[in-house]
Design a protein around this motif. Structure first.
Motif, mmCIF file in Angstrom:
data_model
loop_
_atom_site.group_PDB
_atom_site.id
_atom_site.type_symbol
_atom_site.label_atom_id
_atom_site.label_comp_id
_atom_site.label_asym_id
_atom_site.label_seq_id
_atom_site.Cartn_x
_atom_site.Cartn_y
_atom_site.Cartn_z
ATOM 1 N N UNK A 37 0.836 -1.207 0.000
ATOM 2 C CA UNK A 37 0.000 0.000 0.000
ATOM 3 C C UNK A 37 0.872 1.258 0.000
ATOM 4 N N UNK A 38 1.885 1.283 0.850
ATOM 5 C CA UNK A 38 2.768 2.444 0.913
ATOM 6 C C UNK A 38 3.513 2.638 -0.399
ATOM 7 N N UNK A 39 3.967 1.539 -1.020
ATOM 8 C CA UNK A 39 4.663 1.648 -2.297
ATOM 9 C C UNK A 39 3.734 2.196 -3.375
ATOM 10 N N UNK A 40 2.526 1.646 -3.438
ATOM 11 C CA UNK A 40 1.566 2.064 -4.468
ATOM 12 C C UNK A 40 1.163 3.526 -4.304
ATOM 13 N N UNK A 41 1.135 4.016 -3.073
ATOM 14 C CA UNK A 41 0.743 5.409 -2.839
ATOM 15 C C UNK A 41 1.946 6.356 -2.814
ATOM 16 N N UNK A 42 3.151 5.835 -3.076
ATOM 17 C CA UNK A 42 4.342 6.675 -3.132
ATOM 18 C C UNK A 42 4.859 7.118 -1.781
ATOM 19 N N UNK A 43 4.474 6.407 -0.715
ATOM 20 C CA UNK A 43 4.885 6.808 0.632
ATOM 21 C C UNK A 43 5.832 5.821 1.291
ATOM 22 N N UNK A 44 6.412 4.923 0.504
ATOM 23 C CA UNK A 44 7.296 3.919 1.089
ATOM 24 C C UNK A 44 8.643 4.545 1.424
ATOM 25 N N UNK A 45 9.006 4.497 2.694
ATOM 26 C CA UNK A 45 10.294 4.992 3.159
ATOM 27 C C UNK A 45 10.962 3.841 3.884
ATOM 28 N N UNK A 46 12.109 3.427 3.398
ATOM 29 C CA UNK A 46 12.796 2.298 4.005
ATOM 30 C C UNK A 46 13.553 2.743 5.238
ATOM 31 N N UNK A 47 13.389 1.986 6.301
ATOM 32 C CA UNK A 47 14.181 2.253 7.493
ATOM 33 C C UNK A 47 14.997 1.005 7.782
ATOM 34 N N UNK A 48 16.233 1.182 8.212
ATOM 35 C CA UNK A 48 17.091 0.021 8.430
ATOM 36 C C UNK A 48 16.577 -0.850 9.571
ATOM 37 N N UNK A 49 16.777 -2.142 9.408
ATOM 38 C CA UNK A 49 16.362 -3.099 10.430
ATOM 39 C C UNK A 49 17.502 -3.348 11.404
ATOM 40 N N UNK A 50 17.155 -3.756 12.597
ATOM 41 C CA UNK A 50 18.158 -4.160 13.581
ATOM 42 C C UNK A 50 18.608 -5.595 13.346
ATOM 43 N N UNK A 51 17.894 -6.286 12.462
ATOM 44 C CA UNK A 51 18.169 -7.690 12.222
ATOM 45 C C UNK A 51 19.113 -7.868 11.042
ATOM 46 N N UNK A 52 19.886 -8.957 11.063
ATOM 47 C CA UNK A 52 20.702 -9.318 9.916
ATOM 48 C C UNK A 52 19.820 -10.094 8.955
ATOM 49 N N UNK A 53 19.869 -9.718 7.695
ATOM 50 C CA UNK A 53 19.041 -10.373 6.685
ATOM 51 C C UNK A 53 19.455 -11.828 6.510
ATOM 52 N N UNK A 54 18.490 -12.746 6.547
ATOM 53 C CA UNK A 54 18.783 -14.155 6.322
ATOM 54 C C UNK A 54 19.268 -14.385 4.897
ATOM 55 N N UNK A 55 18.665 -13.669 3.933
ATOM 56 C CA UNK A 55 19.069 -13.852 2.545
ATOM 57 C C UNK A 55 20.507 -13.380 2.346
ATOM 58 N N UNK A 56 20.884 -12.273 2.977
ATOM 59 C CA UNK A 56 22.262 -11.791 2.897
ATOM 60 C C UNK A 56 23.191 -12.761 3.602
ATOM 61 N N UNK A 57 22.765 -13.249 4.762
ATOM 62 C CA UNK A 57 23.579 -14.188 5.517
ATOM 63 C C UNK A 57 23.767 -15.474 4.718
ATOM 64 N N UNK A 58 22.716 -15.957 4.043
ATOM 65 C CA UNK A 58 22.792 -17.178 3.254
ATOM 66 C C UNK A 58 23.805 -17.013 2.125
ATOM 67 N N UNK A 59 23.750 -15.882 1.431
ATOM 68 C CA UNK A 59 24.702 -15.631 0.349
ATOM 69 C C UNK A 59 26.123 -15.557 0.885
ATOM 70 N N UNK A 60 26.298 -14.884 2.026
ATOM 71 C CA UNK A 60 27.622 -14.761 2.631
ATOM 72 C C UNK A 60 28.144 -16.130 3.048
ATOM 73 N N UNK A 61 27.274 -16.971 3.635
ATOM 74 C CA UNK A 61 27.681 -18.305 4.066
ATOM 75 C C UNK A 61 28.058 -19.182 2.876
ATOM 76 N N UNK A 62 27.284 -19.098 1.792
ATOM 77 C CA UNK A 62 27.595 -19.895 0.601
ATOM 78 C C UNK A 62 28.923 -19.472 -0.008
ATOM 79 N N UNK A 63 29.195 -18.165 -0.028
ATOM 80 C CA UNK A 63 30.471 -17.674 -0.554
ATOM 81 C C UNK A 63 31.632 -18.185 0.293
ATOM 82 N N UNK A 64 31.451 -18.188 1.607
ATOM 83 C CA UNK A 64 32.498 -18.687 2.498
ATOM 84 C C UNK A 64 32.730 -20.176 2.276
ATOM 85 N N UNK A 65 31.665 -20.935 2.066
ATOM 86 C CA UNK A 65 31.787 -22.365 1.801
ATOM 87 C C UNK A 65 32.546 -22.614 0.498
#
Length: 113
Positions: free
Chosen positions: A79-107
């Protein structure tokens, strides 16, 4: 907890001094507000979407941070994206998808040794 700006401090001080008054909308205004809210958030369409498991887990974690169900969180983002009001704020969490890519690269680096 986020620091309060000057405006918020002013409101808090007025509240603590008892200077604020509670006001209620008129019945006419209240019915207009309810009708507008109902019309805005009618969910009359269903969609299906396929996501990767890591992305879904990240979305569920973000929804948990916000304290809302993940499907409601997804609908809110869209809804926010469609109405042009989407503002991304950083998360306190580490992204699983980023972590998965990082782990695969290390492997892969270990396998090449």
């Amino acid at each position: 907890m986020k620091k309060r700006d000057a405006y918020e401090q002013e409101i808090l001080a007025a509240y603590e001094k008892g200077e604020l008054e509670t006001t209620s909308p008129s019945k006419g205004d209240l019915s207009k507000f309810k009708a507008a809210a109902t019309a805005t958030f009618i969910k009359d369409r269903r969609i299906n979407i396929r996501l990767s498991s890591p992305d879904l887990m990240d979305i569920q974690a973000r929804a948990l941070e916000e304290g809302i169900p993940y499907q409601t969180f997804i609908a809110s983002i869209l809804h926010k994206y469609a109405s042009g009001r989407l503002v991304e704020k950083p998360s306190n969490l580490t992204s699983r998808s980023t972590r998965t890519l990082r782990d695969k690269a290390a492997q892969r680096r270990l396998a090449l040794r």
